[in-house]
Design an enzyme around this catalytic site. Structure first.
Site, mmCIF file in Angstrom:
data_model
loop_
_atom_site.group_PDB
_atom_site.id
_atom_site.type_symbol
_atom_site.label_atom_id
_atom_site.label_comp_id
_atom_site.label_asym_id
_atom_site.label_seq_id
_atom_site.Cartn_x
_atom_site.Cartn_y
_atom_site.Cartn_z
ATOM 1 N N SER A 123 0.841 -1.198 0.000
ATOM 2 C CA SER A 123 0.000 0.000 0.000
ATOM 3 C C SER A 123 0.870 1.240 0.000
ATOM 4 C CB SER A 123 -0.847 -0.021 1.269
ATOM 5 O OG SER A 123 -1.452 1.227 1.482
ATOM 6 N N TYR A 147 -1.937 -1.124 10.858
ATOM 7 C CA TYR A 147 -2.212 -1.669 9.522
ATOM 8 C C TYR A 147 -1.020 -1.418 8.589
ATOM 9 C CZ TYR A 147 -3.684 -1.764 4.691
ATOM 10 O OH TYR A 147 -3.712 -2.004 3.344
ATOM 11 N N LYS A 151 2.018 -3.941 6.573
ATOM 12 C CA LYS A 151 2.429 -3.931 5.156
ATOM 13 C C LYS A 151 3.944 -3.743 5.043
ATOM 14 C CE LYS A 151 -1.561 -4.581 3.386
ATOM 15 N NZ LYS A 151 -1.872 -5.879 2.794
HETATM 16 P P1 NAD Z 1 -11.051 -6.872 1.093
HETATM 17 O O1 NAD Z 1 -11.244 -6.867 2.571
HETATM 18 O O2 NAD Z 1 -12.219 -6.570 0.227
HETATM 19 O O3 NAD Z 1 -10.425 -8.262 0.630
HETATM 20 C C1 NAD Z 1 -9.603 -9.037 1.455
HETATM 21 C C2 NAD Z 1 -10.123 -10.474 1.409
HETATM 22 O O4 NAD Z 1 -9.273 -11.294 2.209
HETATM 23 C C3 NAD Z 1 -11.542 -10.599 1.970
HETATM 24 O O5 NAD Z 1 -12.333 -11.327 1.068
HETATM 25 C C4 NAD Z 1 -11.337 -11.369 3.292
HETATM 26 O O6 NAD Z 1 -12.459 -12.177 3.578
HETATM 27 C C5 NAD Z 1 -10.077 -12.157 2.998
HETATM 28 N N1 NAD Z 1 -9.262 -12.511 4.172
HETATM 29 C C6 NAD Z 1 -8.780 -11.683 5.131
HETATM 30 N N2 NAD Z 1 -8.050 -12.373 6.027
HETATM 31 C C7 NAD Z 1 -8.065 -13.674 5.625
HETATM 32 C C8 NAD Z 1 -7.485 -14.883 6.130
HETATM 33 N N3 NAD Z 1 -6.757 -14.884 7.245
HETATM 34 N N4 NAD Z 1 -7.709 -16.024 5.459
HETATM 35 C C9 NAD Z 1 -8.454 -16.033 4.327
HETATM 36 N N5 NAD Z 1 -9.030 -14.938 3.804
HETATM 37 C C10 NAD Z 1 -8.833 -13.769 4.449
HETATM 38 O O7 NAD Z 1 -9.857 -5.839 0.788
HETATM 39 P P2 NAD Z 1 -9.353 -5.243 -0.599
HETATM 40 O O8 NAD Z 1 -9.715 -3.809 -0.622
HETATM 41 O O9 NAD Z 1 -9.728 -6.120 -1.721
HETATM 42 O O10 NAD Z 1 -7.785 -5.309 -0.335
HETATM 43 C C11 NAD Z 1 -7.013 -6.425 -0.748
HETATM 44 C C12 NAD Z 1 -5.594 -6.236 -0.257
HETATM 45 O O11 NAD Z 1 -5.088 -5.007 -0.761
HETATM 46 C C13 NAD Z 1 -5.459 -6.162 1.276
HETATM 47 O O12 NAD Z 1 -4.269 -6.820 1.650
HETATM 48 C C14 NAD Z 1 -5.356 -4.676 1.535
HETATM 49 O O13 NAD Z 1 -4.641 -4.404 2.721
HETATM 50 C C15 NAD Z 1 -4.597 -4.207 0.306
HETATM 51 N N6 NAD Z 1 -4.838 -2.788 -0.018
HETATM 52 C C16 NAD Z 1 -6.106 -2.327 -0.157
HETATM 53 C C17 NAD Z 1 -6.336 -0.986 -0.439
HETATM 54 C C18 NAD Z 1 -7.730 -0.418 -0.562
HETATM 55 O O14 NAD Z 1 -7.888 0.801 -0.455
HETATM 56 N N7 NAD Z 1 -8.749 -1.214 -0.788
HETATM 57 C C19 NAD Z 1 -5.240 -0.126 -0.597
HETATM 58 C C20 NAD Z 1 -3.954 -0.645 -0.457
HETATM 59 C C21 NAD Z 1 -3.763 -1.977 -0.172
HETATM 60 C C1 WQD Z 2 -9.285 9.950 1.112
HETATM 61 C C2 WQD Z 2 -9.462 11.430 1.397
HETATM 62 C C3 WQD Z 2 -9.784 11.957 3.721
HETATM 63 C C4 WQD Z 2 -13.672 9.988 4.184
HETATM 64 C C5 WQD Z 2 -6.878 4.794 3.061
HETATM 65 C C6 WQD Z 2 -5.819 4.096 3.871
HETATM 66 C C7 WQD Z 2 -4.726 3.626 2.961
HETATM 67 C C8 WQD Z 2 -5.279 2.793 1.804
HETATM 68 C C9 WQD Z 2 -6.431 3.446 1.121
HETATM 69 C C10 WQD Z 2 -5.141 0.485 2.355
HETATM 70 C C11 WQD Z 2 -8.711 11.910 2.645
HETATM 71 C C12 WQD Z 2 -11.019 12.300 2.929
HETATM 72 C C13 WQD Z 2 -12.486 10.478 3.665
HETATM 73 C C14 WQD Z 2 -14.686 10.916 4.576
HETATM 74 C C15 WQD Z 2 -13.259 12.730 3.848
HETATM 75 N N1 WQD Z 2 -5.788 1.540 2.254
HETATM 76 N N2 WQD Z 2 -12.292 11.813 3.501
HETATM 77 N N3 WQD Z 2 -14.436 12.259 4.378
HETATM 78 O O1 WQD Z 2 -7.025 7.813 3.894
HETATM 79 O O2 WQD Z 2 -6.166 8.190 1.526
HETATM 80 O O3 WQD Z 2 -6.297 5.923 2.410
HETATM 81 O O4 WQD Z 2 -7.394 3.903 2.084
HETATM 82 O O5 WQD Z 2 -3.955 0.314 2.226
HETATM 83 O O6 WQD Z 2 -3.849 2.897 3.755
HETATM 84 O O7 WQD Z 2 -5.304 5.004 4.832
HETATM 85 O O8 WQD Z 2 -8.376 7.064 1.857
HETATM 86 O O9 WQD Z 2 -10.722 7.214 1.178
HETATM 87 O O10 WQD Z 2 -10.169 7.186 3.644
HETATM 88 O O11 WQD Z 2 -9.601 9.206 2.301
HETATM 89 O O12 WQD Z 2 -13.094 13.949 3.713
HETATM 90 O O13 WQD Z 2 -15.768 10.556 5.082
HETATM 91 O O14 WQD Z 2 -10.849 11.680 1.689
HETATM 92 O O15 WQD Z 2 -9.560 12.917 4.716
HETATM 93 O O16 WQD Z 2 -8.250 13.220 2.376
HETATM 94 P P1 WQD Z 2 -6.910 7.363 2.494
HETATM 95 P P2 WQD Z 2 -9.795 7.591 2.265
#
Ligand code: NAD
Ligand code: WQD
Length: 331
Positions: A123, A147, A151
């Protein structure tokens, strides 16, 4: 065959569709802790293809071994993990255990079965509050919540793993802010409870489930004072995984890649784009800054373009349009 951990989740489900479209056979492992079984049929409907599914927790070593026993796994895409920043502050041990221990079990099993090609969901949170934007992969790494620390620690573990055994080939994909949905409206992001993230929250205001968006801060040093992020269409992000699989199959090493568009949009830019996409007014009010937020975060995507042959294609209009289409079809 490609093993996809967390394949029923938001990014995983879209990536499974792209992998099946590209002709890969896949197996999914998911325990549905943050997803639903219906997603699996939707992946089948969109792709017109079938796949293997294991309902199991990655922490259950024998179940993970069973998958490698029963299938010829060529590479793994590892999405499974817990991802809510705020929750990770409340229950850090569960975050460290679920995210890190499961990765250790996965990698030990992969090594045991001679599968050493891995694509990992990292991330942009690993950059902390960057000194400047756009952010390059060689910027210093720093985290501010459990979190993010999971990562960063997993990245380090995977780099160490490569140093110990140069047969490993590992892509550390640093996602920026994935939003949007498949254009069919069948799969998308459906968070439980009140969404933490901006676009799912805006979608629920648009559809009338929530009343008003709180814009967290309008005094940042950005073009309109609100936070700026690199929003990326989840389908573009998923295609980046197909490219990363091709890369790890053909090389070795442990390399980080930004998956972002390279363009930053503010919270208010998103509100405007979403209003256009849904044809409705989004109620919002200015609220205090959210602790831990940074002013600006967007990628320099050049390395991914050069080394993975990937770049994002979809613009903010398409991201909001597909998010809205998914929202109205699933509310
Ligand atoms: P998500 O929660 O929709 O998907 C994660 C999936 O993993 C879910 O289906 C959950 O049931 C499964 N899971 C969790 N722990 C498990 C375990 N121990 N065993 C088996 N299954 C398990 O999340 P997402 O948004 O699709 O994110 C996927 C990956 O990308 C995550 O590792 C997340 O940290 C990373 N990521 C997400 C974002 C974002 O904004 N969505 C941003 C950066 C990184
Ligand atoms: C985006 C912008 C908020 C909600 C997060 C995690 C990051 C990654 C992606 C996993 C910011 C603003 C938000 C609201 C708002 N996940 N906001 N009102 O914080 O950039 O990233 O998700 O790895 O680790 O931190 O994403 O969508 O929460 O926020 O004003 O109700 O929107 O302040 O500027 P963020 P976000």
């Amino acid at each position: 065959m490609i093993l996809v951990t967390g394949g029923a989740g938001f990014i995983g489900s879209h990536t499974c569709v792209e992998l099946l479209d590209a002709g890969y056979e896949i197996a999914i492992i998911d325990n549905f802790c943050n997803s639903r079984p219906e997603v699996l049929d939707k992946i089948r409907t969109i792709s017109g293809k079938d796949f293997k599914f294991y309902e199991a927790d990655l922490l259950e070593r024998d179940k993970v071994e069973q998958i490698f026993e029963e299938n010829e796994i060529e590479a793994v895409i590892h999405f499974a993990g817990l991802k809510a920043v705020g929750e990770s502050v409340q229950i850090p041990l569960q975050y460290y255990h679920n995210n890190i221990t499961s990765t250790l079990i996965l990698c030990e099993t992969m090594a045991k079965y001679g599968c050493k090609k891995l694509v990992f969901s990292s991330s942009a949170t690993v950059y902390g509050d960057p000194a400047s934007v756009p952010i390059r992969e060689d910027f210093p790494l720093h985290t501010t919540n459990p979190y993010g620390s999971t990562k960063l620690m997993i990245e380090q573990i995977l780099r160490d793993l490569y140093v110990s055994d140069n047969e490993w080939s590992i892509a550390l994909l640093r996602y920026f802010n994935p939003i949007g949905a498949h254009e069919s409206g069948l799969i998308g992001e459906n968070p439980n409870g009140i969404p933490n993230n901006l676009v799912p929250y805006v979608a629920q205001v648009a559809v009338g489930k929530l009343e008003c968006l709180s814009v967290f801060g309008d005094d940042y040093n950005t073009h309109d004072g609100t936070g700026v992020r690199d929003f990326i269409h989840v389908v573009d992000l998923s295609r980046g995984h197909v490219k990363a699989v091709e890369k790890v199959k053909s090389t070795s090493g442990a390399h980080a890649y930004n998956l972002g568009t390279g363009t930053g949009y503010s919270v208010l830019d998103i509100v405007k784009a979403y209003e256009k996409a849904c044809g409705r007014k989004i109620n919002y009010k200015i609220a205090p800054r959210r602790p831990g937020d940074i002013a600006m975060c967007y990628a320099d995507p050049e390395k991914s373009k050069k080394e993975l042959g990937w770049q994002a294609e979809y613009d903010i209009e398409k991201m909001c349009k597909d998010s809205w289409n998914f929202t109205i079809k699933n509310s």
